[in-house]
Design a protein around this motif. Structure first.
Motif, PDB file in Angstrom:
ATOM      1  N   TYR A  76     -14.427  17.030   5.243  1.00 43.20           N
ATOM      2  CA  TYR A  76     -14.305  18.391   5.738  1.00 43.20           C
ATOM      3  C   TYR A  76     -14.301  19.488   4.678  1.00 43.20           C
ATOM      4  CZ  TYR A  76      -9.360  18.773   4.339  1.00 43.20           C
ATOM      5  OH  TYR A  76      -8.185  18.851   3.618  1.00 43.20           O
ATOM      6  N   SER A  94     -21.661  25.496  10.824  1.00 44.01           N
ATOM      7  CA  SER A  94     -21.652  26.527  11.865  1.00 44.01           C
ATOM      8  C   SER A  94     -22.962  27.311  11.842  1.00 44.01           C
ATOM      9  CB  SER A  94     -20.456  27.461  11.702  1.00 44.01           C
ATOM     10  OG  SER A  94     -20.496  28.130  10.453  1.00 44.01           O
ATOM     11  N   GLU A 112      -9.840  17.408  13.364  1.00 46.28           N
ATOM     12  CA  GLU A 112      -9.034  18.626  13.323  1.00 46.28           C
ATOM     13  C   GLU A 112      -9.289  19.422  12.050  1.00 46.28           C
ATOM     14  OE1 GLU A 112      -7.319  19.854  15.851  1.00 46.28           O
ATOM     15  OE2 GLU A 112      -8.121  18.139  16.957  1.00 46.28           O
ATOM     16  N   LYS A 115     -12.774  21.197  12.344  1.00 47.97           N
ATOM     17  CA  LYS A 115     -12.691  22.351  13.251  1.00 47.97           C
ATOM     18  C   LYS A 115     -11.970  23.523  12.583  1.00 47.97           C
ATOM     19  CE  LYS A 115     -10.887  20.063  16.717  1.00 47.97           C
ATOM     20  NZ  LYS A 115     -10.294  19.819  18.056  1.00 47.97           N
ATOM     21  N   LYS A 116     -10.888  23.235  11.889  1.00 49.45           N
ATOM     22  CA  LYS A 116     -10.123  24.296  11.240  1.00 49.45           C
ATOM     23  C   LYS A 116     -10.922  24.983  10.142  1.00 49.45           C
ATOM     24  CE  LYS A 116      -5.744  25.169   8.839  1.00 49.45           C
ATOM     25  NZ  LYS A 116      -4.470  24.561   8.350  1.00 49.45           N
ATOM     26  N   ALA A 121     -16.701  23.999  17.585  1.00 50.22           N
ATOM     27  CA  ALA A 121     -15.965  23.558  18.766  1.00 50.22           C
ATOM     28  C   ALA A 121     -15.991  22.038  18.904  1.00 50.22           C
ATOM     29  CB  ALA A 121     -16.558  24.202  20.017  1.00 50.22           C
ATOM     30  N   ASP A 122     -15.072  21.535  19.726  1.00 47.10           N
ATOM     31  CA  ASP A 122     -14.983  20.095  19.982  1.00 47.10           C
ATOM     32  C   ASP A 122     -16.296  19.507  20.453  1.00 47.10           C
ATOM     33  OD1 ASP A 122     -12.331  19.009  19.479  1.00 47.10           O
ATOM     34  OD2 ASP A 122     -11.632  20.416  20.995  1.00 47.10           O
TER      35      ASP A 122
END
Length: 241
Positions: A76, A94, A112, A115-116, A121-122
């Motif tokens: 991530y 994104s 998680e 996403k953060k 989105a999920d």
């Protein structure tokens, strides 16, 4: 697991600050590798860790008559998937999703965090577990969970090539002093999860931290100091901080 023939497998290693994001000072400093893995016959390709210059990476695919059909994220951190880092805003997944509605393949333990950091989105994420296989055309990519650098770090094994992200470099391994990192997990990943990767497989790291951009696992096992300790205690004594 079946493998693709050499003339069908599409595989490219792309260096940030040189092959893409050529005018980006941070990309030049960070020397990240992005990868493209695909099937020449179907024209589909997966991008591994698209960051800094998404348009440039997609344009590179298009120049080869390939189309992005998904993303494989090793972990991530913003220099791999985009986000804020050291006061810089790094383009990543994104931005890619603005151009192409494709799945982002991650380990479930990383969801998680991704996403953060990226704001995606999920429903954009496909969560996997170790030994899952992602196909692109007829090419099969095995996902190997290798926690340690981050909780959900993963490597990709395809046709004798190991794309290792920040789990293993030609010299050294990923940092273990960052939020979510775990030296004990890194030891297990290096000595169990990656131990079964054959010596003749070629290691492709997430950064160019050495003169060479790739090396066989045999050469890496012989030269890399993080693979020398004989026991878990020796390894933790040497590398855990």
């Amino acid at each position: 697991m079946s493998t693709a023939t050499d003339d069908r497998l599409y595989f490219r290693q792309l260096l940030s600050g040189r092959d893409f994001a050529a005018d980006d000072g941070l990309a030049q400093q960070m020397v990240n590798f992005a990868y493209a893995i695909g099937d020449r016959l179907t024209g589909e390709a997966l991008l591994v860790d698209p960051a800094y210059d998404v348009d440039g990476l997609l344009d590179s695919l298009e120049a080869d008559a390939m189309t992005c059909s998904g993303v494989l994220a090793t972990h991530y951190h913003p220099d791999h998937v985009g986000g804020e880092m050291m006061g810089f805003s790094i383009e990543g997944i994104s931005r890619l999703l603005e151009r192409a509605s494709v799945p982002i393949h991650i380990q479930a333990a990383e969801a998680e965090y991704v996403k953060k950091v990226t704001g995606v989105a999920d429903d954009c994420l496909v969560c996997h577990h170790s030994a899952d296989v992602v196909t692109v055309g007829a090419v099969e990519v095995e996902l190997i969970a290798t926690p340690g650098h981050t909780p959900g770090s993963q490597c990709f094994l395809v046709d004798g090539k190991l794309v290792a992200g920040d789990t293993l470099f030609l010299e050294g391994c990923g940092r273990m002093d960052l939020p979510g990192s775990d030296p004990a997990q890194m030891y297990e990943s290096l000595t169990t999860r990656l131990a079964r990767v054959p010596d003749d497989a070629v290691l492709y790291p997430g950064h160019r931290y050495s003169l060479e951009s790739s090396a066989t696992m045999a050469a890496t096992r012989e030269r890399n100091h993080v693979l020398r300790p004989a026991t878990r205690q020796q390894w933790l004594s040497a590398f855990a901080r």
